[in-house]
Structures are given as structure tokens and as C-alpha cells.
Scaffold this motif. Structure first.
Motif, mmCIF file in Angstrom:
data_model
loop_
_atom_site.group_PDB
_atom_site.id
_atom_site.type_symbol
_atom_site.label_atom_id
_atom_site.label_comp_id
_atom_site.label_asym_id
_atom_site.label_seq_id
_atom_site.Cartn_x
_atom_site.Cartn_y
_atom_site.Cartn_z
ATOM 1 N N UNK A 58 0.905 -1.289 0.051
ATOM 2 C CA UNK A 58 -0.001 0.030 0.061
ATOM 3 C C UNK A 58 0.889 1.209 0.004
ATOM 4 N N UNK A 59 0.343 2.306 -0.589
ATOM 5 C CA UNK A 59 1.161 3.601 -0.416
ATOM 6 C C UNK A 59 1.266 3.847 0.725
ATOM 7 N N UNK A 60 2.442 4.352 0.852
ATOM 8 C CA UNK A 60 3.280 4.827 2.363
ATOM 9 C C UNK A 60 2.205 5.843 3.015
ATOM 10 N N UNK A 61 1.786 5.638 4.252
ATOM 11 C CA UNK A 61 1.273 6.578 5.141
ATOM 12 C C UNK A 61 1.734 6.481 6.475
ATOM 13 N N UNK A 159 -7.004 -2.292 0.494
ATOM 14 C CA UNK A 159 -8.101 -2.912 1.145
ATOM 15 C C UNK A 159 -7.995 -4.337 1.333
ATOM 16 N N UNK A 160 -7.667 -5.345 0.236
ATOM 17 C CA UNK A 160 -7.342 -6.635 0.476
ATOM 18 C C UNK A 160 -6.283 -6.917 1.356
ATOM 19 N N UNK A 161 -5.130 -6.069 1.297
ATOM 20 C CA UNK A 161 -4.182 -6.143 2.483
ATOM 21 C C UNK A 161 -4.665 -6.127 3.949
ATOM 22 N N UNK A 162 -5.465 -4.947 4.086
ATOM 23 C CA UNK A 162 -6.022 -4.773 5.225
ATOM 24 C C UNK A 162 -7.073 -5.841 6.024
ATOM 25 N N UNK A 163 -7.918 -6.448 4.729
ATOM 26 C CA UNK A 163 -8.719 -7.267 5.227
ATOM 27 C C UNK A 163 -8.137 -8.772 5.451
ATOM 28 N N UNK A 164 -7.017 -8.911 4.892
ATOM 29 C CA UNK A 164 -6.091 -10.040 5.338
ATOM 30 C C UNK A 164 -5.627 -9.847 6.810
ATOM 31 N N UNK A 165 -5.208 -8.860 6.940
ATOM 32 C CA UNK A 165 -4.722 -8.295 8.665
ATOM 33 C C UNK A 165 -5.787 -8.585 9.395
ATOM 34 N N UNK A 166 -7.199 -8.304 9.126
ATOM 35 C CA UNK A 166 -8.024 -8.558 10.209
ATOM 36 C C UNK A 166 -8.480 -9.801 10.550
ATOM 37 N N UNK A 167 -8.099 -10.598 9.643
ATOM 38 C CA UNK A 167 -8.143 -12.206 10.110
ATOM 39 C C UNK A 167 -7.307 -12.616 11.090
ATOM 40 N N UNK A 168 -5.904 -11.962 11.144
ATOM 41 C CA UNK A 168 -5.084 -12.408 12.303
ATOM 42 C C UNK A 168 -5.854 -11.484 13.876
ATOM 43 N N UNK A 169 -6.261 -10.395 13.480
ATOM 44 C CA UNK A 169 -7.138 -9.870 14.565
ATOM 45 C C UNK A 169 -8.255 -10.317 15.023
ATOM 46 N N UNK A 170 -8.707 -11.152 14.218
ATOM 47 C CA UNK A 170 -10.161 -12.186 15.000
ATOM 48 C C UNK A 170 -11.247 -11.186 14.465
ATOM 49 N N UNK A 171 -11.230 -10.376 13.489
ATOM 50 C CA UNK A 171 -12.395 -9.322 13.242
ATOM 51 C C UNK A 171 -12.769 -9.291 11.738
ATOM 52 N N UNK A 210 -1.076 -2.632 17.569
ATOM 53 C CA UNK A 210 0.256 -2.315 16.725
ATOM 54 C C UNK A 210 0.248 -3.071 15.604
ATOM 55 N N UNK A 211 0.039 -4.557 15.760
ATOM 56 C CA UNK A 211 0.326 -5.456 14.756
ATOM 57 C C UNK A 211 -0.650 -5.225 13.546
ATOM 58 N N UNK A 212 -1.866 -4.875 13.812
ATOM 59 C CA UNK A 212 -2.757 -4.632 12.641
ATOM 60 C C UNK A 212 -2.433 -3.261 11.828
ATOM 61 N N UNK A 213 -1.990 -2.233 12.689
ATOM 62 C CA UNK A 213 -1.814 -1.012 12.135
ATOM 63 C C UNK A 213 -0.339 -1.176 11.414
ATOM 64 N N UNK A 217 -0.478 -0.253 7.310
ATOM 65 C CA UNK A 217 0.487 0.831 7.119
ATOM 66 C C UNK A 217 1.621 0.366 5.852
ATOM 67 N N UNK A 218 2.223 -0.845 6.257
ATOM 68 C CA UNK A 218 3.401 -1.325 5.475
ATOM 69 C C UNK A 218 3.224 -2.372 4.625
ATOM 70 N N UNK A 219 1.667 -2.919 4.435
ATOM 71 C CA UNK A 219 1.610 -3.707 3.358
ATOM 72 C C UNK A 219 2.135 -5.198 3.704
ATOM 73 N N UNK A 220 1.982 -5.490 5.119
ATOM 74 C CA UNK A 220 2.315 -6.808 5.312
ATOM 75 C C UNK A 220 2.118 -8.155 4.431
ATOM 76 N N UNK A 221 0.955 -7.992 4.079
ATOM 77 C CA UNK A 221 0.243 -9.164 3.339
ATOM 78 C C UNK A 221 0.108 -8.696 1.821
ATOM 79 N N UNK A 222 1.060 -8.126 1.328
ATOM 80 C CA UNK A 222 1.284 -7.822 -0.189
ATOM 81 C C UNK A 222 1.430 -8.975 -0.896
ATOM 82 N N UNK A 223 1.985 -10.042 -0.365
ATOM 83 C CA UNK A 223 2.150 -11.217 -1.295
ATOM 84 C C UNK A 223 1.042 -12.117 -1.279
ATOM 85 N N UNK A 224 0.109 -11.989 -0.198
ATOM 86 C CA UNK A 224 -1.115 -12.821 -0.209
ATOM 87 C C UNK A 224 -2.050 -12.175 -1.184
#
Length: 271
Positions: A58-61, A159-171, A210-213, A217-224
């Protein structure tokens, strides 16, 4: 009600939205651009925009409370709360919501920027809440991101990256509902920035952390994100939303009204 199927040129995507609003019987769906020559639009890398997008971050913020320039976000519909305790998991490019042993499977193919996916989520998809909460149905989501290629920007990928991150957060179910509740009115508006997605996450109790944010922000799940787009392409899907109930494609005109889609579910033995 029609679905929105984009033409081969990016400009036709927006035109099709307006046309479908005026002519409800038009057969259409949000779809990847394709073809070559004048009938297809190549991206900057020279690839057809129907190809899976590169797994860019994702674009850096700047991390923080969501960014002061991001618009205010809306809360997800109350119905999403019924799915708060429903498990969500990831396998390959697919996110599954519901009891893995549920007797029925509904497969949903979406792009977060697709306006007809929003219509499905606010219409027919409401009929799934009860059966999923009761353990009768599991939903397998394939989150595509082709509309960034069609329209420009990074909103679908973000949005796809954030949605993937929300799985790890249980939300995931609540955040998924919130993302579509906050879809911009104009399809061409690249609104899903990391800052705005964090503001949307503020509307889901317990999601921000911290983990979700950092993931947003960093596009942790860009490969996914690229893996999910490949799953979409490999399944031969040509437009969104596309929905299968126990392997049978749901009628397009049933997707946008809760009662009509409930009849489709009932015909498959789901109530």
C-alpha cells in the motif's frame, strides 16, 4: 438488477456503472480489462490489466490514529455483530468465514472497489448472516484487486491487504462489512488509503492494535494480495460479484435483494 461488468477499456468501467443505474436490465459486472491492442489497456509494466496485479505494498502513510486528512468513517451494519464469534481462517488465497465443517459452502468473489459488490453486501449477503452464525454455512471469500488496474490507484490492493490483516486480529467479518459500508460513491475515487482503512478499523471494537496498524501501513500481506488475485484468475472468474452456492452459480438478479437471495439459499436447502 444487473451486476456491473466493465468493458475492455478503463473508461467503460465507469460508464457501465451509470448505464446500469439507468437501465436495470443491462447485463454487466465489475470485470478485469482484457484483450490486446485497442481493446485492452496495458499497465505501466506493459502487461494487460487483466493480469494479476503485482504484489505492491500500500502507498506509504504515517502510522497513527488514521491520518488527519482521511475522511470520517461509518460504522459497519449492526448485523455484522452476529458474526463476531464466528471463526475466520486463511488457506491459500481464500478467506473462510464460518464453521469449517458446515454442511453448505457459499463462494464469494469480490473486489472492494466494485460498487456492485457493495450492493450485494447490503442486499443478498444479509441473508447469509443467520445461516453462517448458526453454523449451517461457511463463506469462502476470494478478494480480487483488478480494479486498481482498470481505474488506477491502489485502493483494492490496500483494502485486500487490510482485510487479510483483520483475520489475524480475529475481526474479519466486522471489518469486511465496514470496508464496504465505507466504499466511496464514485468508483473511480481511490479512497482506500492506509490512513482511511485505519479510520474504518476504528469503527470495529478491538481491531486497532500495533500488529494490525503496522500490517495496514506497511503492506505486510502484499504477497497474499497477489495470491488472492491469482486464485480469482485461476478460478476463471470474469466479474464481481460472483457467487456460488454449493457449486452452483447464483442468479445475478438475486444478488442485490435479501429476500431474493434467501430464496436461492432455500432452494439449495439453506434457511
Amino acid at each position: 438488477m444487473a451486476v456491473h461488468k466493465a468493458g475492455r477499456k478503463a473508461g467503460r468501467v465507469v460508464t457501465a456503472v451509470a448505464a446500469a443505474a439507468l437501465i436495470g436490465a443491462a447485463a454487466s459486472a465489475c470485470g478485469p480489462d482484457g484483450g490486446d491492442g485497442d481493446n485492452g489497456r496495458a499497465d505501466k509494466a506493459g502487461k494487460s490489466s487483466s493480469a494479476a496485479p503485482e504484489s505492491k505494498a500500500p502507498e506509504s502513510e504515517a502510522p497513527g490514529a488514521g491520518g488527519s486528512d482521511a475522511p470520517e468513517a461509518k460504522a459497519p451494519p449492526a448485523a455484522a455483530g452476529r458474526l463476531a464469534k464466528v471463526p475466520a481462517s486463511v488457506k491459500g488465497g481464500v478467506i473462510t468465514v464460518g464453521d469449517p465443517k458446515a454442511a453448505h459452502t457459499v463462494k464469494v468473489y469480490e473486489d472492494s472497489r466494485c460498487p456492485f459488490c457493495k450492493k450485494f453486501e447490503e442486499g443478498g449477503a444479509r441473508a447469509l448472516v443467520g445461516p453462517v452464525a448458526d453454523g449451517k454455512v461457511r463463506i469462502e471469500y476470494t478478494i480480487a484487486s483488478f480494479l486498481d488496474n482498470n481505474l488506477g490507484g491502489s485502493g483494492s490492493v490496500n483494502a485486500a491487504n487490510a482485510l487479510r490483516a483483520s483475520v489475524e486480529a480475529g475481526k474479519f467479518p466486522q471489518f469486511h462489512a465496514a470496508v464496504f459500508a465505507n466504499q466511496p460513491e464514485e468508483e473511480s475515487d481511490d479512497a482506500y488509503t492506509p490512513a482511511f482503512l485505519l479510520k474504518i478499523a476504528d469503527k470495529v471494537d478491538g481491531l486497532r492494535g500495533a500488529a494490525f496498524d503496522k500490517a495496514v501501513t506497511n503492506g505486510t500481506y502484499k504477497k497474499w494480495v497477489g495470491q488472492a488475485m491469482k486464485a480469482f484468475t485461476d478460478d476463471g472468474i470474469e466479474g464481481t460479484p460472483t457467487v456460488f452456492i454449493d457449486g452452483k452459480k447464483a442468479a445475478g438478479n438475486s444478488l442485490y435483494e435479501q429476500g431474493a437471495f434467501a430464496k436461492e439459499l432455500k432452494a439449495a436447502g439453506i434457511s
